[in-house]
Design a protein around this motif. Structure first.
Motif, PDB file in Angstrom:
ATOM      1  N   VAL A  15       0.836  -1.204   0.000  1.00 25.79           N
ATOM      2  CA  VAL A  15       0.000   0.000   0.000  1.00 25.79           C
ATOM      3  C   VAL A  15       0.874   1.258   0.000  1.00 25.79           C
ATOM      4  CG1 VAL A  15      -1.714   1.323   1.293  1.00 25.79           C
ATOM      5  CG2 VAL A  15      -1.920  -1.171   1.134  1.00 25.79           C
ATOM      6  N   ALA A  16       1.916   1.258   0.827  1.00 21.41           N
ATOM      7  CA  ALA A  16       2.751   2.443   0.972  1.00 21.41           C
ATOM      8  C   ALA A  16       3.501   2.781  -0.311  1.00 21.41           C
ATOM      9  CB  ALA A  16       3.747   2.236   2.118  1.00 21.41           C
ATOM     10  N   VAL A  17       3.878   1.774  -1.073  1.00 22.75           N
ATOM     11  CA  VAL A  17       4.567   2.023  -2.340  1.00 22.75           C
ATOM     12  C   VAL A  17       3.717   2.890  -3.256  1.00 22.75           C
ATOM     13  CG1 VAL A  17       5.271   0.930  -4.512  1.00 22.75           C
ATOM     14  CG2 VAL A  17       6.097   0.031  -2.347  1.00 22.75           C
ATOM     15  N   GLU A  18       2.417   2.628  -3.284  1.00 26.08           N
ATOM     16  CA  GLU A  18       1.522   3.419  -4.128  1.00 26.08           C
ATOM     17  C   GLU A  18       1.362   4.838  -3.584  1.00 26.08           C
ATOM     18  OE1 GLU A  18       0.693   2.117  -6.966  1.00 26.08           O
ATOM     19  OE2 GLU A  18       1.666   0.262  -6.326  1.00 26.08           O
ATOM     20  N   VAL A  19       1.389   4.996  -2.255  1.00 17.00           N
ATOM     21  CA  VAL A  19       1.281   6.317  -1.643  1.00 17.00           C
ATOM     22  C   VAL A  19       2.508   7.160  -1.985  1.00 17.00           C
ATOM     23  CG1 VAL A  19       1.155   7.586   0.532  1.00 17.00           C
ATOM     24  CG2 VAL A  19      -0.177   5.473   0.228  1.00 17.00           C
ATOM     25  N   PHE A  20       3.688   6.508  -1.975  1.00 19.17           N
ATOM     26  CA  PHE A  20       4.942   7.216  -2.237  1.00 19.17           C
ATOM     27  C   PHE A  20       5.284   7.258  -3.725  1.00 19.17           C
ATOM     28  CE2 PHE A  20       5.500   6.461   2.240  1.00 19.17           C
ATOM     29  CZ  PHE A  20       6.265   7.536   2.674  1.00 19.17           C
ATOM     30  N   TRP A  57      13.362   6.014  -1.647  1.00 21.55           N
ATOM     31  CA  TRP A  57      12.321   5.896  -0.627  1.00 21.55           C
ATOM     32  C   TRP A  57      11.337   4.787  -0.995  1.00 21.55           C
ATOM     33  CZ3 TRP A  57      10.924  11.816  -0.025  1.00 21.55           C
ATOM     34  CH2 TRP A  57      12.031  12.478   0.500  1.00 21.55           C
ATOM     35  N   ARG A  58      10.971   4.727  -2.268  1.00 18.84           N
ATOM     36  CA  ARG A  58      10.077   3.659  -2.702  1.00 18.84           C
ATOM     37  C   ARG A  58      10.785   2.310  -2.648  1.00 18.84           C
ATOM     38  NH1 ARG A  58       9.081   7.694  -6.473  1.00 18.84           N
ATOM     39  NH2 ARG A  58      10.233   6.618  -8.112  1.00 18.84           N
ATOM     40  N   VAL A  66       7.914  -1.315 -15.763  1.00 15.40           N
ATOM     41  CA  VAL A  66       8.997  -1.880 -14.962  1.00 15.40           C
ATOM     42  C   VAL A  66      10.058  -0.830 -14.656  1.00 15.40           C
ATOM     43  CG1 VAL A  66      10.855  -3.587 -14.933  1.00 15.40           C
ATOM     44  CG2 VAL A  66       8.619  -4.205 -15.861  1.00 15.40           C
ATOM     45  N   GLN A  67      10.345   0.033 -15.614  1.00 14.31           N
ATOM     46  CA  GLN A  67      11.399   1.024 -15.461  1.00 14.31           C
ATOM     47  C   GLN A  67      11.014   2.207 -14.575  1.00 14.31           C
ATOM     48  OE1 GLN A  67      12.257   1.458 -19.783  1.00 14.31           O
ATOM     49  NE2 GLN A  67      14.389   1.144 -19.189  1.00 14.31           N
ATOM     50  N   GLY A  68       9.765   2.232 -14.103  1.00 13.24           N
ATOM     51  CA  GLY A  68       9.417   3.304 -13.166  1.00 13.24           C
ATOM     52  C   GLY A  68       8.228   4.128 -13.577  1.00 13.24           C
ATOM     53  N   SER A  69       7.237   3.505 -14.145  1.00 13.23           N
ATOM     54  CA  SER A  69       6.026   4.226 -14.511  1.00 13.23           C
ATOM     55  C   SER A  69       5.356   4.791 -13.272  1.00 13.23           C
ATOM     56  CB  SER A  69       5.058   3.274 -15.236  1.00 13.23           C
ATOM     57  OG  SER A  69       3.792   3.856 -15.373  1.00 13.23           O
ATOM     58  N   SER A  70       4.717   5.934 -13.414  1.00 14.58           N
ATOM     59  CA  SER A  70       3.995   6.559 -12.304  1.00 14.58           C
ATOM     60  C   SER A  70       2.571   6.023 -12.193  1.00 14.58           C
ATOM     61  CB  SER A  70       3.953   8.075 -12.493  1.00 14.58           C
ATOM     62  OG  SER A  70       3.300   8.407 -13.713  1.00 14.58           O
ATOM     63  N   GLU A  71       2.242   5.052 -13.007  1.00 12.06           N
ATOM     64  CA  GLU A  71       0.897   4.471 -12.969  1.00 12.06           C
ATOM     65  C   GLU A  71       0.701   3.681 -11.677  1.00 12.06           C
ATOM     66  OE1 GLU A  71      -1.791   1.157 -15.424  1.00 12.06           O
ATOM     67  OE2 GLU A  71       0.164   1.822 -16.177  1.00 12.06           O
ATOM     68  N   GLN A  72      -0.392   3.914 -10.998  1.00 11.34           N
ATOM     69  CA  GLN A  72      -0.687   3.178  -9.783  1.00 11.34           C
ATOM     70  C   GLN A  72      -1.200   1.788 -10.135  1.00 11.34           C
ATOM     71  OE1 GLN A  72      -3.305   5.821  -7.495  1.00 11.34           O
ATOM     72  NE2 GLN A  72      -1.592   6.157  -6.093  1.00 11.34           N
ATOM     73  N   PRO A  93      -1.580  -1.346  -7.502  1.00  7.10           N
ATOM     74  CA  PRO A  93      -1.352  -1.997  -6.211  1.00  7.10           C
ATOM     75  C   PRO A  93      -0.946  -3.461  -6.348  1.00  7.10           C
ATOM     76  CG  PRO A  93      -3.336  -0.662  -6.134  1.00  7.10           C
ATOM     77  CD  PRO A  93      -2.885  -0.674  -7.565  1.00  7.10           C
ATOM     78  N   ALA A  94       0.119  -3.820  -5.673  1.00  3.89           N
ATOM     79  CA  ALA A  94       0.643  -5.194  -5.570  1.00  3.89           C
ATOM     80  C   ALA A  94       1.363  -5.680  -6.820  1.00  3.89           C
ATOM     81  CB  ALA A  94      -0.470  -6.175  -5.210  1.00  3.89           C
ATOM     82  N   VAL A  95       1.247  -4.955  -7.933  1.00  3.32           N
ATOM     83  CA  VAL A  95       1.864  -5.436  -9.169  1.00  3.32           C
ATOM     84  C   VAL A  95       3.386  -5.402  -9.056  1.00  3.32           C
ATOM     85  CG1 VAL A  95       2.168  -4.998 -11.634  1.00  3.32           C
ATOM     86  CG2 VAL A  95      -0.100  -4.815 -10.607  1.00  3.32           C
ATOM     87  N   ARG A  96       3.934  -4.320  -8.541  1.00  8.78           N
ATOM     88  CA  ARG A  96       5.395  -4.202  -8.431  1.00  8.78           C
ATOM     89  C   ARG A  96       5.975  -5.270  -7.508  1.00  8.78           C
ATOM     90  NH1 ARG A  96       3.283   0.744  -9.177  1.00  8.78           N
ATOM     91  NH2 ARG A  96       4.297   2.132 -10.677  1.00  8.78           N
ATOM     92  N   LEU A  97       5.327  -5.466  -6.378  1.00  6.19           N
ATOM     93  CA  LEU A  97       5.806  -6.460  -5.430  1.00  6.19           C
ATOM     94  C   LEU A  97       5.675  -7.875  -5.994  1.00  6.19           C
ATOM     95  CD1 LEU A  97       6.964  -6.802  -2.570  1.00  6.19           C
ATOM     96  CD2 LEU A  97       4.623  -7.108  -1.750  1.00  6.19           C
ATOM     97  N   THR A  98       4.578  -8.142  -6.670  1.00 12.82           N
ATOM     98  CA  THR A  98       4.365  -9.462  -7.264  1.00 12.82           C
ATOM     99  C   THR A  98       5.392  -9.746  -8.351  1.00 12.82           C
ATOM    100  OG1 THR A  98       1.989  -9.334  -6.819  1.00 12.82           O
ATOM    101  CG2 THR A  98       2.716 -10.935  -8.459  1.00 12.82           C
TER     102      THR A  98
END
Length: 372
Positions: free
Chosen positions: A180-185, A193-194, A244-250, A252-257
């Motif tokens: 959740v926090a990754v999406e907030v930041f 920080w992310r 993957v390279q750092g899109s600002s698109e929200q 949730p859970a996709v990056r961690l997965t």
């Protein structure tokens, strides 16, 4: 007073954890560390080549493809080897690991800042070496190239705290919180920080569940690796390399997965490669010397790229610039480490010299102050 701090020639934590048998570690854990530092160095070589306009899209895409593998693998292995240190008292942990990583971070961040102030690439608003203020703010906003050490110091504190409430439920809460926090930041300007949020479960997971990795990876890697490779390729294609390279698109859970799948693929690849005599020793050697490579390779790449950029390069240079920087930086980093000898052992690649001197000074001053 004893402020001695131990540190070994390794960018990951090098404690012999009782849950990681030493013979298995030598076979594939070092290979995993070697693979991760190789991927990190390749990524930095590609970025350095891009900074002087010698980038090739193929290397950029390849670096993005490996992004969900390299740092999750690095932090998981660090966590797997951290059990001995985390089990110590707060005082011992602070002296042996937290102070050690903070010392290396502060020292090498300053060295990098000085070097980059003369030959550093233009990174826009946060170009390293562009402002003296960075030497102060680097404790909050890590300087590029050393943020891994900054994170390790933080993770040791986090792991020590969480060890008091160690459970599957606690780990699930950590995963949910970071997801959740990754999406907030997401819109914050500093990726470190992310990264702190994204990679925390991998360090803690490696610390708490390494026994299961050691137990089940050899059993199922041959069967699972092809399936995980297909899944990873499909996932990368689905979300796209731009994401993957750092899109600002929200998402949730996709990056961690994606990082979790990449981690499993990286572990499997390292284990299978460690079975091949052709590359086993080379990867293990890199794994045993990750700190030497990690600390110096960025400066070397930048210096070489800066020198080459002063000449008129052929049109084919984007095709060989990234591999050239990688091939030069790896042995040069190890060569510098060897050439510095005992001075490097005490002052540049460990904190023994600094904390030994500090302890000696305090031992001399304290009795005099007590007499007043």
């Amino acid at each position: 007073m004893n402020f001695s701090s131990t540190g070994r020639n390794d960018a990951t934590v090098d404690d012999a954890s009782p849950i990681v048998p030493s013979n298995q570690r030598m076979v594939w854990l070092d290979a995993a560390k070697g693979l991760s530092i190789l991927l990190v160095a390749f990524h930095h070589a590609e970025l350095t080549a891009t900074s002087i306009g010698e980038d090739w899209a193929g290397f950029d895409r390849l670096s993005a493809f490996f992004q969900p593998i390299r740092m999750p693998l690095f932090f998981l292995i660090s966590g797997m080897l951290a059990a001995s240190a985390v089990s110590k008292s707060w005082r011992e942990l602070a002296q042996s690991k937290i102070a050690y990583f903070l010392y290396l971070y502060g020292l090498w961040s300053t060295i990098i800042w000085i070097c980059y102030s003369f030959i550093g690439p233009d990174g826009g608003r946060y170009t390293t070496g562009s402002s003296v203020k960075q030497l102060i703010t680097m404790w909050i906003i890590p300087i590029s190239g050393t943020w891994f050490l900054w994170l390790l110091a933080i993770y040791f504190v986090l792991a020590k705290c969480l060890n008091q409430v160690k459970s599957v439920f606690t780990f699930i809460l950590l995963v949910v919180f970071t997801t959740v926090a990754v999406e907030v930041f997401l819109y914050f300007p500093h990726s470190s920080w992310r990264s702190m949020l994204i990679y925390a479960p991998f360090f803690v997971g490696g610390l708490w569940y390494s026994r299961y990795i050691v137990k089940y990876l050899p059993r199922y890697v041959s069967i699972a690796f092809p399936l995980v490779a297909i899944l990873y390729y499909a996932a990368i294609n689905y979300v796209g390399l731009d994401f993957v390279q750092g899109s600002s698109e929200q998402a949730p859970a996709v990056r961690l997965t994606l990082s979790a799948i990449g981690l499993i693929l990286g572990l499997g690849a390292a284990f299978l490669l460690s079975r091949l005599s052709v590359v086993r020793e080379q990867l293990a050697f890199l794994g045993r010397n990750t700190l030497s490579i990690y600390l110096a390779h960025g400066i070397i790449m930048t210096a070489v790229a800066f020198g080459l950029s002063q000449f008129s390069l052929p049109p084919s240079s984007p095709l060989w610039m990234t591999p050239l920087l990688l091939l030069i930086a790896l042995p040069a980093s190890l060569g510098i480490r060897y050439a510095l000898g005992q001075f490097g052992d005490r002052w540049l690649y460990s904190s023994k010299g600094f904390f030994g001197l500090t302890s000696e000074i305090l031992d001399r001053i304290t009795p005099r102050l007590a007499q007043r």
